[in-house]
Design an enzyme around this catalytic site. Structure first.
Site, mmCIF file in Angstrom:
data_model
loop_
_atom_site.group_PDB
_atom_site.id
_atom_site.type_symbol
_atom_site.label_atom_id
_atom_site.label_comp_id
_atom_site.label_asym_id
_atom_site.label_seq_id
_atom_site.Cartn_x
_atom_site.Cartn_y
_atom_site.Cartn_z
ATOM 1 N N LYS A 24 0.843 -1.222 0.000
ATOM 2 C CA LYS A 24 0.000 0.000 0.000
ATOM 3 C C LYS A 24 0.866 1.255 0.000
ATOM 4 C CE LYS A 24 -2.455 2.406 3.769
ATOM 5 N NZ LYS A 24 -1.308 3.004 4.411
ATOM 6 N N ASN A 25 1.926 1.251 0.828
ATOM 7 C CA ASN A 25 2.704 2.471 0.999
ATOM 8 C C ASN A 25 3.751 2.689 -0.090
ATOM 9 O OD1 ASN A 25 1.094 3.051 3.122
ATOM 10 N ND2 ASN A 25 2.556 2.444 4.716
ATOM 11 N N CYS A 122 -4.770 7.919 9.179
ATOM 12 C CA CYS A 122 -5.141 7.406 10.490
ATOM 13 C C CYS A 122 -4.934 8.436 11.581
ATOM 14 C CB CYS A 122 -4.315 6.157 10.772
ATOM 15 S SG CYS A 122 -4.864 4.797 9.772
ATOM 16 N N ASP A 324 4.070 0.202 12.209
ATOM 17 C CA ASP A 324 2.821 -0.440 11.760
ATOM 18 C C ASP A 324 2.767 -1.931 12.107
ATOM 19 O OD1 ASP A 324 1.787 1.890 9.977
ATOM 20 O OD2 ASP A 324 3.880 1.615 9.455
ATOM 21 N N VAL A 346 7.920 6.350 16.839
ATOM 22 C CA VAL A 346 7.618 7.007 15.552
ATOM 23 C C VAL A 346 6.395 7.927 15.664
ATOM 24 C CG1 VAL A 346 7.126 6.647 13.096
ATOM 25 C CG2 VAL A 346 8.673 5.097 14.293
HETATM 26 N N1 EPU Z 1 6.463 14.224 10.823
HETATM 27 C C1 EPU Z 1 6.536 15.565 11.165
HETATM 28 N N2 EPU Z 1 6.396 16.474 10.143
HETATM 29 C C2 EPU Z 1 6.194 16.125 8.854
HETATM 30 C C3 EPU Z 1 6.133 14.751 8.536
HETATM 31 C C4 EPU Z 1 6.270 13.813 9.548
HETATM 32 O O1 EPU Z 1 6.718 15.920 12.325
HETATM 33 O O2 EPU Z 1 6.068 17.003 7.991
HETATM 34 C C5 EPU Z 1 6.587 13.221 11.896
HETATM 35 C C6 EPU Z 1 5.272 12.440 12.087
HETATM 36 O O3 EPU Z 1 4.364 13.164 12.893
HETATM 37 C C7 EPU Z 1 5.753 11.169 12.721
HETATM 38 C C8 EPU Z 1 7.097 10.951 12.038
HETATM 39 O O4 EPU Z 1 7.499 12.201 11.512
HETATM 40 O O5 EPU Z 1 5.933 11.357 14.094
HETATM 41 C C9 EPU Z 1 7.107 9.911 10.953
HETATM 42 O O6 EPU Z 1 6.119 10.215 9.990
HETATM 43 P P1 EPU Z 1 6.319 9.843 8.455
HETATM 44 O O7 EPU Z 1 6.309 11.110 7.664
HETATM 45 O O8 EPU Z 1 7.477 8.941 8.325
HETATM 46 O O9 EPU Z 1 4.990 9.059 8.155
HETATM 47 P P2 EPU Z 1 4.056 9.149 6.878
HETATM 48 O O10 EPU Z 1 4.857 9.320 5.647
HETATM 49 O O11 EPU Z 1 2.953 10.116 7.135
HETATM 50 C C10 EPU Z 1 4.117 6.625 6.295
HETATM 51 C C11 EPU Z 1 3.088 5.543 6.182
HETATM 52 C C12 EPU Z 1 2.603 5.160 7.562
HETATM 53 C C13 EPU Z 1 3.781 4.671 8.381
HETATM 54 C C14 EPU Z 1 4.863 5.764 8.427
HETATM 55 C C15 EPU Z 1 6.116 5.323 9.126
HETATM 56 C C16 EPU Z 1 2.074 6.028 4.091
HETATM 57 C C17 EPU Z 1 0.874 6.463 3.338
HETATM 58 N N3 EPU Z 1 1.979 6.024 5.380
HETATM 59 O O12 EPU Z 1 3.445 7.716 6.906
HETATM 60 O O13 EPU Z 1 1.703 4.074 7.379
HETATM 61 O O14 EPU Z 1 3.362 4.383 9.675
HETATM 62 O O15 EPU Z 1 5.215 6.158 7.081
HETATM 63 O O16 EPU Z 1 6.655 4.192 8.497
HETATM 64 O O17 EPU Z 1 3.081 5.641 3.496
HETATM 65 C C18 EPU Z 1 -0.254 2.845 7.656
HETATM 66 O O18 EPU Z 1 0.037 2.264 6.613
HETATM 67 O O19 EPU Z 1 -1.191 2.497 8.411
HETATM 68 C C19 EPU Z 1 0.525 4.021 8.054
HETATM 69 C C20 EPU Z 1 0.133 4.880 8.996
#
Ligand code: EPU
Length: 451
Positions: A24-25, A122, A324, A346
């Site tokens: 998915k990601n 989420c 996750d 995280v």
């Molecule tokens: N963060 C910030 N500022 C930002 C971006 C992120 O402070 O601008 C912080 C977040 O709040 C968090 C941390 O950095 O504390 C990590 O967030 P990240 O950006 O890595 O997460 P994401 O890209 O929003 C993706 C996956 C998530 C998965 C995380 C970590 C997708 C669509 N989502 O989220 O997947 O948990 O990486 O591996 O790729 C899921 O599939 O259920 C899911 C939540």
């Protein structure tokens, strides 16, 4: 809400074989990348999940023709007529996913402007987008935050930059990649995320004509090119879904073979799975030979009998234990003898779901301290982000409401492991990230029904 309920008769070990498709990601990001090409792209093994529908809808609104290919799960993207969409049309997708934020760079390159609706995803903490916006500004974009969403433009084009992320965010790294590949000049990103899904996105972009070097120590260097073409790609399998079914096998004392699961992407999970007492076997893919059919490989996971052992783990960015994987595994940890410690580093609010497990008889306490590992960003910020799980606990049935995708799957596992009949409300949320989960449950012999 009342029709969106699954009745789960627990206590039956899950037994059988299911298959996972493209992650998915990664899939959703590869779909966004198709916008950058000047010719059609082809993506295989795309799961039928809600996030894919959202991205498909948004691509369609921006003039990308998305059609089903010949193979089941194959999508073809034709970006020949990329065009602007109205904010009203785009806002139909507000609150449904976090992927729209990744449209910024590609839309700025193709159209010179972008409108991004309110994000969804989420509810596992505040999930800010400050790193994304900071990075886009570094490339030369202007960002106008309005009540309806974000308006972006790049009056002087997008230019390569040197930028360090405050934390190796997956999404912000993807934002930089999708913007830098066609920005003028060289971009150097430090403290980048290097999850397998990121590396696979880099493979997609490289196939399109991008020049990207992944150095050691989380440094990625991207040399902008003026033009990219379409790609053909078979994504890495969904390692979150694979681990979720593995945890379900362990919690229900069952035996599940996950076809398509890839050992290399799941090493950290496999180590923990083994250390708590689970067994697994990696089965190789065999191509067909004359007179012999081929066989798809994967990983078989099972509970070997006896008791599971407690463990201490900390979620982290790759190559650490994925956040996750945490929620599904914690259900299995309620069945392990001793005190398990889980330190979530995280997301600051990803342990709320443990209340539901406690209502089923689990014994889980959550703490504000960084327990059992190195201090993390959340230690001094008053977030309950560590859990102590005392086991084994006999789980009993309960009525549960699903709060988010991964916690939702953990509720489902708990209901399957518990004695008695549970009602799990809001199960439709699981379709955001688990393809055909009800059919898979049936294949594994779960006693579930829609009332
Ligand atoms: N963060 C910030 N500022 C930002 C971006 C992120 O402070 O601008 C912080 C977040 O709040 C968090 C941390 O950095 O504390 C990590 O967030 P990240 O950006 O890595 O997460 P994401 O890209 O929003 C993706 C996956 C998530 C998965 C995380 C970590 C997708 C669509 N989502 O989220 O997947 O948990 O990486 O591996 O790729 C899921 O599939 O259920 C899911 C939540």
């Amino acid at each position: 809400m009342t029709d969106d309920v699954l009745v789960v008769h627990g206590g039956t070990p899950l037994q059988g074989r299911i298959r996972v498709r493209g992650a998915k990601n990664l899939v959703s990001k590869a779909m966004v990348a198709a916008l950058l090409g000047d010719s059609p792209s082809r993506l295989f093994d795309v799961p039928k999940i809600r996030d894919v529908e959202v991205v498909r809808g948004l691509l369609g609104l921006h003039g990308v023709k998305v059609t089903d290919g010949d193979e089941d799960g194959e999508l073809v993207f034709d970006p020949a007529n990329v065009e602007s969409a109205s904010t009203d049309q785009i806002n139909v997708h507000a609150g449904s996913s976090r992927i729209p934020i990744l449209f910024c760079g590609p839309l700025l390159h193709r159209l010179g402007h972008a409108f991004i609706p309110d994000l969804g995803g989420c509810h596992i903490g505040p999930r800010p987008i400050d790193f994304h916006l900071q990075a886009l500004r570094e490339f030369g974009a202007t960002v106008d935050k309005t009540p309806e969403g974000l308006h972006l433009s790049a009056p002087n084009g997008l230019h390569g930059t040197k930028f360090a992320l405050p934390y190796p965010s997956v999404g912000a790294t993807e934002q930089v990649l999708l913007t830098a590949v066609m920005a003028e000049g060289v971009t150097e990103l430090r403290n980048a995320a290097v999850e397998p899904e990121i590396i696979d996105l880099i493979c997609v972009l490289q196939k399109m004509g991008a020049i990207i070097k992944v150095h050691t120590d989380r440094v990625i260097e991207i040399q902008g090119v003026p033009k990219l073409h379409g790609y053909t790609h078979r994504p890495i399998p969904d390692r979150i879904e694979a681990a979720s079914w593995a945890a379900a096998a362990l919690a229900t004392r069952g035996h599940v073979e996950v076809l398509g699961a890839e050992q290399a992407d799941m090493m950290t999970f496999l180590n923990v799975f083994r250390s708590v007492g689970g067994e697994y076997e990696v089965t190789d893919t065999r191509p067909p030979r004359p007179g012999q059919p081929g066989q798809e490989g994967g990983i078989r996971f099972w509970h070997p009998g006896g008791e599971l052992q407690a463990t201490a783990l900390e979620t982290d960015v790759h190559p650490g234990f994925m956040t996750d994987w945490q929620q599904p595994l914690v259900v299995a940890l309620t069945q392990a003898r001793g005190l398990s410690i889980v330190h979530e580093t995280v997301y600051e609010q990803r342990l709320g779901y443990t209340e539901a497990l406690n209502s089923m008889g689990a014994n889980i306490q959550v703490y504000r301290d960084c327990l059992g590992g190195t201090p993390c960003r959340f230690g001094r910020r008053n977030f309950k982000h560590s859990a102590v799980i005392a086991g084994p606990s006999k789980l009993h049935a309960a009525d549960l409401v699903i709060p988010d995708l991964r916690a939702g799957f953990s509720h489902l596992i708990a209901a399957l492991a518990a004695e008695g009949t549970s009602r799990v409300y809001g199960v439709d949320l699981i379709n955001r990230g688990y393809e055909d989960f009800e059919a898979k449950l049936a294949d594994l012999g779960a006693q579930v029904e829609r009332p």
